[in-house]
Structure formats: C-alpha cells, structure tokens
Write a protein that holds these residues in place. Sequence first.
Motif, PDB file in Angstrom:
ATOM      1  N   LYS A  92       6.636   8.534  -4.120  1.00 32.47           N
ATOM      2  CA  LYS A  92       5.643   9.025  -5.073  1.00 32.47           C
ATOM      3  C   LYS A  92       6.138  10.274  -5.788  1.00 32.47           C
ATOM      4  CE  LYS A  92       1.226   7.500  -3.219  1.00 32.47           C
ATOM      5  NZ  LYS A  92      -0.048   7.948  -2.687  1.00 32.47           N
ATOM      6  N   SER A  93       6.837  11.122  -5.056  1.00 31.85           N
ATOM      7  CA  SER A  93       7.300  12.373  -5.662  1.00 31.85           C
ATOM      8  C   SER A  93       8.496  12.157  -6.586  1.00 31.85           C
ATOM      9  CB  SER A  93       7.653  13.391  -4.579  1.00 31.85           C
ATOM     10  OG  SER A  93       8.761  12.936  -3.820  1.00 31.85           O
ATOM     11  N   LYS A  94       9.247  11.074  -6.383  1.00 28.05           N
ATOM     12  CA  LYS A  94      10.438  10.821  -7.198  1.00 28.05           C
ATOM     13  C   LYS A  94      10.140  10.040  -8.464  1.00 28.05           C
ATOM     14  CE  LYS A  94      13.695  10.872  -3.371  1.00 28.05           C
ATOM     15  NZ  LYS A  94      14.769  10.192  -2.683  1.00 28.05           N
ATOM     16  N   LEU A  95       9.098   9.203  -8.425  1.00 33.27           N
ATOM     17  CA  LEU A  95       8.821   8.296  -9.539  1.00 33.27           C
ATOM     18  C   LEU A  95       7.327   8.229  -9.843  1.00 33.27           C
ATOM     19  CD1 LEU A  95      11.042   5.338  -8.311  1.00 33.27           C
ATOM     20  CD2 LEU A  95      11.568   6.837 -10.222  1.00 33.27           C
ATOM     21  N   PRO A  96       6.950   8.126 -11.129  1.00 34.30           N
ATOM     22  CA  PRO A  96       5.531   7.968 -11.467  1.00 34.30           C
ATOM     23  C   PRO A  96       4.983   6.604 -11.031  1.00 34.30           C
ATOM     24  CG  PRO A  96       6.880   7.804 -13.436  1.00 34.30           C
ATOM     25  CD  PRO A  96       7.796   8.187 -12.312  1.00 34.30           C
TER      26      PRO A  96
ATOM     27  N   GLY B  65       3.838  -6.015  -7.452  1.00 35.13           N
ATOM     28  CA  GLY B  65       2.569  -5.350  -7.197  1.00 35.13           C
ATOM     29  C   GLY B  65       2.387  -4.966  -5.744  1.00 35.13           C
ATOM     30  N   ARG B  66       2.555  -5.929  -4.848  1.00 34.05           N
ATOM     31  CA  ARG B  66       2.366  -5.648  -3.419  1.00 34.05           C
ATOM     32  C   ARG B  66       3.392  -4.649  -2.923  1.00 34.05           C
ATOM     33  NH1 ARG B  66       1.391  -9.246   1.112  1.00 34.05           N
ATOM     34  NH2 ARG B  66      -0.096 -10.251  -0.276  1.00 34.05           N
ATOM     35  N   SER B  67       4.664  -4.842  -3.317  1.00 32.90           N
ATOM     36  CA  SER B  67       5.706  -3.949  -2.816  1.00 32.90           C
ATOM     37  C   SER B  67       5.506  -2.519  -3.313  1.00 32.90           C
ATOM     38  CB  SER B  67       7.096  -4.468  -3.177  1.00 32.90           C
ATOM     39  OG  SER B  67       7.271  -4.529  -4.573  1.00 32.90           O
ATOM     40  N   SER B  68       5.107  -2.356  -4.562  1.00 26.57           N
ATOM     41  CA  SER B  68       4.878  -1.014  -5.088  1.00 26.57           C
ATOM     42  C   SER B  68       3.748  -0.321  -4.326  1.00 26.57           C
ATOM     43  CB  SER B  68       4.548  -1.076  -6.574  1.00 26.57           C
ATOM     44  OG  SER B  68       4.275   0.217  -7.074  1.00 26.57           O
ATOM     45  N   ARG B  69       2.645  -1.009  -4.159  1.00 24.96           N
ATOM     46  CA  ARG B  69       1.491  -0.427  -3.494  1.00 24.96           C
ATOM     47  C   ARG B  69       1.817  -0.033  -2.056  1.00 24.96           C
ATOM     48  NH1 ARG B  69      -1.353  -4.338  -4.290  1.00 24.96           N
ATOM     49  NH2 ARG B  69      -1.482  -5.303  -2.246  1.00 24.96           N
ATOM     50  N   LEU B  70       2.437  -0.934  -1.296  1.00 21.31           N
ATOM     51  CA  LEU B  70       2.727  -0.658   0.111  1.00 21.31           C
ATOM     52  C   LEU B  70       3.840   0.366   0.278  1.00 21.31           C
ATOM     53  CD1 LEU B  70       2.435  -4.213   1.703  1.00 21.31           C
ATOM     54  CD2 LEU B  70       0.759  -2.363   1.715  1.00 21.31           C
ATOM     55  N   MET B  71       4.894   0.248  -0.491  1.00 20.39           N
ATOM     56  CA  MET B  71       6.025   1.177  -0.357  1.00 20.39           C
ATOM     57  C   MET B  71       5.598   2.604  -0.676  1.00 20.39           C
ATOM     58  SD  MET B  71       8.986  -0.537   0.374  1.00 20.39           S
ATOM     59  CE  MET B  71      10.297   0.348  -0.395  1.00 20.39           C
ATOM     60  N   ARG B  72       4.818   2.783  -1.735  1.00 14.42           N
ATOM     61  CA  ARG B  72       4.393   4.130  -2.110  1.00 14.42           C
ATOM     62  C   ARG B  72       3.381   4.701  -1.112  1.00 14.42           C
ATOM     63  NH1 ARG B  72       5.162   6.053  -7.253  1.00 14.42           N
ATOM     64  NH2 ARG B  72       2.972   6.561  -7.587  1.00 14.42           N
ATOM     65  N   ALA B  73       2.607   3.839  -0.468  1.00 16.03           N
ATOM     66  CA  ALA B  73       1.673   4.304   0.554  1.00 16.03           C
ATOM     67  C   ALA B  73       2.408   4.696   1.840  1.00 16.03           C
ATOM     68  CB  ALA B  73       0.637   3.227   0.860  1.00 16.03           C
ATOM     69  N   GLU B  74       3.428   3.923   2.198  1.00 14.22           N
ATOM     70  CA  GLU B  74       4.163   4.164   3.441  1.00 14.22           C
ATOM     71  C   GLU B  74       5.229   5.243   3.317  1.00 14.22           C
ATOM     72  OE1 GLU B  74       5.641   0.401   4.933  1.00 14.22           O
ATOM     73  OE2 GLU B  74       3.719  -0.555   4.518  1.00 14.22           O
TER      74      GLU B  74
END
Length: 131
Positions: free
Chosen positions: A97-101, A83-92
């Motif tokens: 975001k463009s490669k994966l839903p 959860g944390r890694s998805s949220r932070l990685m996609r924000a940073e």
Amino acid sequence: MTRYRRNAGATFSLKFHIVWCPKYRRPVLVPPFDARLKEIIAEVAAEADMIIHALEVMPDHVHLFVEADATLAVAEIVNRFKGRSSRLMRAEFPALKSKLPTLWSRSYYAGSVGNVSAEAVKAYIAAQKGA
C-alpha cells in the motif's frame, strides 16, 4: 487430460496467455509476495473451474497460461485474477500500500492459444463450400 472441455451447450478448447504488471511496472513481486500471489491465482482458478497450465511471477509482471470455460470472457478472467489478488495482497502486506496507489496497472495482454494455426482454420473454412 482431454483435448476439449464441455459444458451444457458447448464443446471448446479456450486457452489464454495473459500478462499483467504492477502499477508503474514496479518490481514488487518478490518473496514473499510472489508465493502468496501464486496461491491466490490458484484459488481463483479453482473456484471458476479454470485450469492453470503455466504460471510465472516475475518481479515486474505475471505470465499466466490458463484454460477457461466458454462462458467466461477473457476480460472477466483477468478481472477475477487481478481484483482478488490486489485486494488480498494489499490487505495482507501493508508495504504494498505504501509503495503503490493500486497494485496492478489497468492494462493487460491476452492472447489466445490453440492447437491449430489461423491459416489452417482459414483453409478449413474455405474448403467447406466445396464439400
């Protein structure tokens, strides 16, 4: 390092090998994403008083060998990391975001790791009746 950990009500040694993959097992965990992911995993572990024994980030999956408190279920452990890694990685990293839903697939592997084999535990329990 001690063999067992303790909290207010238990003595335990709970270690897990956890593996999870990006959505569609896409090989997106390459530099600089891999280094940042390792940092995030280390932060989550430190906050929850977990001990990371080994961590490898491959382009299409993550291997984590972690020791956790007896109050944490393995599903909660995985959810914290993912959860944390998805949220932070996609924000940073907007490229993710463009490669994966979503960054991670919903599934994961979790196996318990111990110093004693299942057969040894069964033999010990069976021997208790005669003791």
